[in-house]
Structure formats: structure tokens, C-alpha cells
Design a protein around this motif. Structure first.
Motif, PDB file in Angstrom:
ATOM      1  N   PHE A  65      40.023  45.719  36.133  1.00 57.99           N
ATOM      2  CA  PHE A  65      39.268  44.984  36.873  1.00 57.99           C
ATOM      3  C   PHE A  65      38.554  46.136  37.843  1.00 57.99           C
ATOM      4  O   PHE A  65      37.318  46.057  37.844  1.00 57.99           O
ATOM      5  N   LEU A  66      39.174  47.332  38.253  1.00 57.32           N
ATOM      6  CA  LEU A  66      38.579  48.080  38.922  1.00 57.32           C
ATOM      7  C   LEU A  66      37.597  49.064  38.179  1.00 57.32           C
ATOM      8  O   LEU A  66      36.438  49.226  38.540  1.00 57.32           O
ATOM      9  N   SER A  67      37.974  49.074  36.777  1.00 57.05           N
ATOM     10  CA  SER A  67      36.947  49.760  36.080  1.00 57.05           C
ATOM     11  C   SER A  67      35.754  49.030  35.766  1.00 57.05           C
ATOM     12  O   SER A  67      34.487  49.363  35.709  1.00 57.05           O
ATOM     13  N   LEU A 117      33.900  38.567  40.146  1.00 56.61           N
ATOM     14  CA  LEU A 117      34.873  39.828  39.939  1.00 56.61           C
ATOM     15  C   LEU A 117      35.778  39.847  40.914  1.00 56.61           C
ATOM     16  O   LEU A 117      37.085  40.031  40.859  1.00 56.61           O
ATOM     17  N   LEU A 118      35.167  39.752  42.267  1.00 58.32           N
ATOM     18  CA  LEU A 118      36.004  40.071  43.491  1.00 58.32           C
ATOM     19  C   LEU A 118      36.946  38.844  43.858  1.00 58.32           C
ATOM     20  O   LEU A 118      38.287  38.956  44.231  1.00 58.32           O
ATOM     21  N   ALA A 119      36.421  37.666  43.363  1.00 56.25           N
ATOM     22  CA  ALA A 119      37.462  36.622  43.221  1.00 56.25           C
ATOM     23  C   ALA A 119      38.762  36.524  42.280  1.00 56.25           C
ATOM     24  O   ALA A 119      39.779  36.356  42.506  1.00 56.25           O
ATOM     25  N   VAL A 120      38.527  37.204  41.076  1.00 54.75           N
ATOM     26  CA  VAL A 120      39.093  37.577  40.004  1.00 54.75           C
ATOM     27  C   VAL A 120      40.244  38.392  40.227  1.00 54.75           C
ATOM     28  O   VAL A 120      41.568  38.531  40.219  1.00 54.75           O
ATOM     29  N   MET A 121      39.844  39.462  41.213  1.00 61.27           N
ATOM     30  CA  MET A 121      40.833  40.530  41.748  1.00 61.27           C
ATOM     31  C   MET A 121      41.720  39.912  42.837  1.00 61.27           C
ATOM     32  O   MET A 121      42.769  40.435  42.915  1.00 61.27           O
ATOM     33  N   SER A 122      41.021  39.159  43.341  1.00 68.16           N
ATOM     34  CA  SER A 122      41.898  38.480  44.507  1.00 68.16           C
ATOM     35  C   SER A 122      43.100  37.512  43.870  1.00 68.16           C
ATOM     36  O   SER A 122      44.423  37.513  44.342  1.00 68.16           O
ATOM     37  N   TYR A 123      42.668  36.996  42.705  1.00 67.65           N
ATOM     38  CA  TYR A 123      43.618  36.236  41.917  1.00 67.65           C
ATOM     39  C   TYR A 123      44.791  37.051  41.405  1.00 67.65           C
ATOM     40  O   TYR A 123      45.762  36.744  41.403  1.00 67.65           O
ATOM     41  N   PRO A 213      33.292  31.511  44.706  1.00 67.60           N
ATOM     42  CA  PRO A 213      34.416  32.760  44.852  1.00 67.60           C
ATOM     43  C   PRO A 213      35.012  33.300  46.057  1.00 67.60           C
ATOM     44  O   PRO A 213      35.724  33.639  46.166  1.00 67.60           O
ATOM     45  N   PHE A 214      33.810  32.996  46.948  1.00 67.02           N
ATOM     46  CA  PHE A 214      34.470  33.293  48.533  1.00 67.02           C
ATOM     47  C   PHE A 214      35.587  32.336  48.825  1.00 67.02           C
ATOM     48  O   PHE A 214      36.557  32.956  49.391  1.00 67.02           O
ATOM     49  N   LEU A 215      35.343  31.209  48.954  1.00 63.90           N
ATOM     50  CA  LEU A 215      36.391  30.320  49.300  1.00 63.90           C
ATOM     51  C   LEU A 215      37.674  30.370  48.502  1.00 63.90           C
ATOM     52  O   LEU A 215      38.729  30.292  48.892  1.00 63.90           O
ATOM     53  N   LEU A 248      40.665  43.407  50.281  1.00 65.50           N
ATOM     54  CA  LEU A 248      40.298  42.617  51.437  1.00 65.50           C
ATOM     55  C   LEU A 248      39.365  43.631  52.040  1.00 65.50           C
ATOM     56  O   LEU A 248      38.359  42.973  52.643  1.00 65.50           O
ATOM     57  N   PHE A 249      39.282  44.786  52.377  1.00 71.44           N
ATOM     58  CA  PHE A 249      38.223  45.391  52.999  1.00 71.44           C
ATOM     59  C   PHE A 249      37.082  45.269  52.403  1.00 71.44           C
ATOM     60  O   PHE A 249      35.745  45.016  53.164  1.00 71.44           O
ATOM     61  N   VAL A 250      37.007  45.694  51.112  1.00 78.14           N
ATOM     62  CA  VAL A 250      35.527  45.641  50.267  1.00 78.14           C
ATOM     63  C   VAL A 250      34.974  44.217  50.388  1.00 78.14           C
ATOM     64  O   VAL A 250      34.039  44.186  50.625  1.00 78.14           O
ATOM     65  N   VAL A 251      35.983  43.184  50.587  1.00 79.32           N
ATOM     66  CA  VAL A 251      35.368  41.690  50.137  1.00 79.32           C
ATOM     67  C   VAL A 251      35.039  41.237  51.571  1.00 79.32           C
ATOM     68  O   VAL A 251      33.767  40.733  51.619  1.00 79.32           O
ATOM     69  N   THR A 252      35.450  41.922  52.498  1.00 79.49           N
ATOM     70  CA  THR A 252      34.891  41.693  54.063  1.00 79.49           C
ATOM     71  C   THR A 252      33.394  42.292  53.984  1.00 79.49           C
ATOM     72  O   THR A 252      32.720  41.642  54.610  1.00 79.49           O
ATOM     73  N   ILE A 253      33.441  43.446  53.770  1.00 73.04           N
ATOM     74  CA  ILE A 253      32.055  44.107  54.212  1.00 73.04           C
ATOM     75  C   ILE A 253      31.006  43.544  53.052  1.00 73.04           C
ATOM     76  O   ILE A 253      29.770  43.221  53.349  1.00 73.04           O
ATOM     77  N   PHE A 254      31.325  43.406  51.769  1.00 72.73           N
ATOM     78  CA  PHE A 254      30.525  42.555  50.865  1.00 72.73           C
ATOM     79  C   PHE A 254      29.772  41.452  51.043  1.00 72.73           C
ATOM     80  O   PHE A 254      28.606  40.953  51.463  1.00 72.73           O
ATOM     81  N   TYR A 255      30.785  40.353  51.559  1.00 70.97           N
ATOM     82  CA  TYR A 255      30.421  39.000  51.939  1.00 70.97           C
ATOM     83  C   TYR A 255      29.751  38.843  53.490  1.00 70.97           C
ATOM     84  O   TYR A 255      28.948  38.419  53.670  1.00 70.97           O
TER      85      TYR A 255
END
Length: 306
Positions: A65-67, A117-123, A213-215, A248-255
Motif C-alpha cells: 500500500f505504501l508503494s 487508500l488511506l482508509a485501506v491502510m487504516s484497515y 473513508p474518513f469516518l 495517523l500523522f499523515v491522515v491528520t495532516i491530509f484531512y
């Protein structure tokens, strides 16, 4: 619109991206800044891709997922920064109608993909923390490919529908876009068609693409935090949380920046603020993601040393 009114309209074949043109004394510093950012973004994300492909130990779901995220970030930057760099250097801020629509399509496509993709990575992180014994079985290769493909296809469909509708609008007389790239709201302001329906539908589709995806991400992290708090030792809690804090840090900045850009009132006084936040999530975030996600990771640093 009557035939006479149509004849009196001057149809737009080129837009003018005003960008940061109101700061002429900063054009050279801005060019150098954005050039460095673009180079760091490309080098950092290419390095992540090479490491993941070349090292067998990194052939796991998380790095898969990172790639995908690294590919997305390179496309992100290459969609916006080259035009911004050329405008800062030459002063030519014109962009053709077709190029503007193409830029918006790719931009909206990538934003949608990143949300999913960020939601998938959280899963993935939820399974790793809450279902560690079944993680390898649950997050298998087939599921990884299916989730990643779903993210890319979903982003493509939503962006395609919005862009096709935008391209059917009539653009006349006004062609100045008060932004540094072709975003939806600044472009649609140039239309002399009735934009109420497209704005309403686009808001609904954008909310679906971002808020769901955010929720889902928030729900995943609530379950992760509950699970971490059940770990008896402080060391164990810290070690477990260390596998999640980068995401979590990346998700916070992005959203945070995304929500601020699209919820702030679109008034003249807040235009500069909107541009600043847009720079954060379209230009800066793709630069820091490789550092936050990969280069601070022990496994990636070990692979880099090898």
C-alpha cells in the motif's frame, strides 16, 4: 440562452492561473522553493518504490500500500508543480482549456484515490493490531490487490463523472482562475452556465469520496486505540502504537488541510489562506510522506543500508 446572446459571448479557449502572481518580488524564491520540493518528492518516493521492489522483506501488505501511495504522490506533484514552476520562472500563466480540464481530472482522481487508500491502510493497521494472529491470512495478496484496485477505480470513476460534466459547461468572457492549479470551485466560477446542479452533485460526490473513508479511518483507529489500551505493559502499548503513528500523522495532516480548504468561505479575504492550505496538501504532503512513512521505519532504513 438565446441565439443572439450566444453570439455575443466570447468563449474561453485559455484560462489564466493567477497563482502567486500578486507577489512579483517572491517569484524567484518561490520557484527555487517549489523546485527543491519537487525534486525531494520525486527522489524520496522513487527511493521508497525501489526499496520495496528490491527487498523481499518489504513484500508485505503495508509496504504494498505504501508503494501505491508513493506512485500517487509522484503523480500528484507532477500534475501541479511543473506548470507552477514554469509560471513562476517565465511569468506565462496561461493554460489551455483542454489542459485545465485534464489537470483537474488527474488532480481529482488522485485526491479520491488517496482518500480511499488511506482508509485501506487504516484497515491494514486495524488487522495488524487487533487481529495479529490472523493478519497474514486475512490481509493476503489477493485482498491487497483488490483493495488497492478498488481505491484507484473509485477515484477514477468519481473524477471522470465530475470532469465530463464540467467540460459540458459553457465558459465565456471571464477566464482568470484565482488559484495555482485548476481546482473545481475556481474553474466553475468562470462558467456562464447555471452551476447550481453541478455544484450540488459535486459536493455530494466529494463528501461521499472524502467523508466515508474518513469516518472509516476514524472508526478503525477508535478500535485500534481501545485494543492498545487493553495491553497491560506501557512498553507493549508504545511498541504497538509505533506501528500506527506514521499513518495517523499523515491522515491528520491530509484531512485537516483538505477540510479547511473546502469548508472555508470562498471570500476574497480568505483566498490567500485557501491557497496556503492547498499548498500544504498538494505540494508539501507528498514531500513529507516518504520521510514519515518509510525513512523513519527501521525495516526501510535497514534495507537502505543494504
Amino acid at each position: 440562452m438565446s441565439d443572439t446572446e450566444k453570439q455575443n459571448q466570447t468563449y474561453v479557449t485559455e484560462f489564466i492561473l493567477l497563482g502567486f502572481g500578486d507577489l512579483p518580488e517572491l517569484q524567484v524564491p518561490l520557484f527555487l522553493l517549489f523546485l527543491v520540493i519537487y525534486m525531494v518528492t520525486m527522489i524520496g518516493n522513487i527511493l521508497v518504490l525501489v526499496l520495496v521492489v528490491a527487498n523481499q522483506h518489504l513484500h508485505t501488505a503495508m509496504y504494498f500500500f505504501l508503494s501505491n501511495l508513493s506512485c500517487l504522490e509522484m503523480c500528484y506533484s507532477s500534475t501541479i508543480l511543473p506548470k507552477l514552476l514554469a509560471s513562476s520562472l517565465t511569468g506565462d500563466r496561461g493554460i489551455s482549456y483542454s489542459s485545465c480540464m485534464t489537470q483537474f481530472f488527474i488532480f481529482a482522481f488522485l485526491v479520491g484515490v488517496e482518500c480511499f487508500l488511506l482508509a485501506v491502510m487504516s484497515y491494514d493497521r486495524y488487522l495488524a493490531v487487533c487481529k495479529p494472529l490472523h493478519y497474514v491470512t486475512l490481509m493476503n495478496r489477493k485482498l491487497c490487490i483488490t483493495l488497492a484496485t478498488g481505491a484507484w477505480v473509485s477515484g477514477f470513476i468519481i473524477s471522470f463523472v465530475i470532469t465530463m460534466w464540467m467540460s459540458q459547461m459553457v465558459y465565456c468572457n471571464r477566464n482568470e482562475i484565482d488559484h495555482f492549479f485548476c481546482d473545481f470551485t475556481p474553474v466553475i466560477k468562470c462558467s456562464c452556465s447555471d452551476t447550481f446542479l453541478i455544484e450540488a452533485v459535486t459536493s455530494l460526490m466529494s463528501a461521499t469520496c472524502t467523508m466515508l473513508p474518513f469516518l472509516f479511518t476514524v472508526a478503525s483507529y477508535i478500535l485500534i486505540i481501545i485494543n492498545i489500551l487493553r495491553i497491560p505493559s506501557v512498553t507493549g502499548r508504545k511498541k504497538t502504537f509505533s506501528t500506527c503513528y506514521s499513518h495517523l500523522f499523515v491522515v491528520t495532516i491530509f484531512y485537516t488541510t483538505l477540510i479547511l480548504v473546502y469548508t472555508l468561505p470562498k471570500t476574497y479575504n480568505l483566498t490567500a489562506v485557501n491557497k496556503l492550505f492547498s499548498v500544504l496538501y498538494t505540494v508539501v504532503t507528498p514531500t513529507v510522506n516518504p520521510v514519515i512513512y518509510a525513512l523513519r521505519n527501521k525495516e526501510v532504513r535497514k534495507a537502505l543500508r543494504k
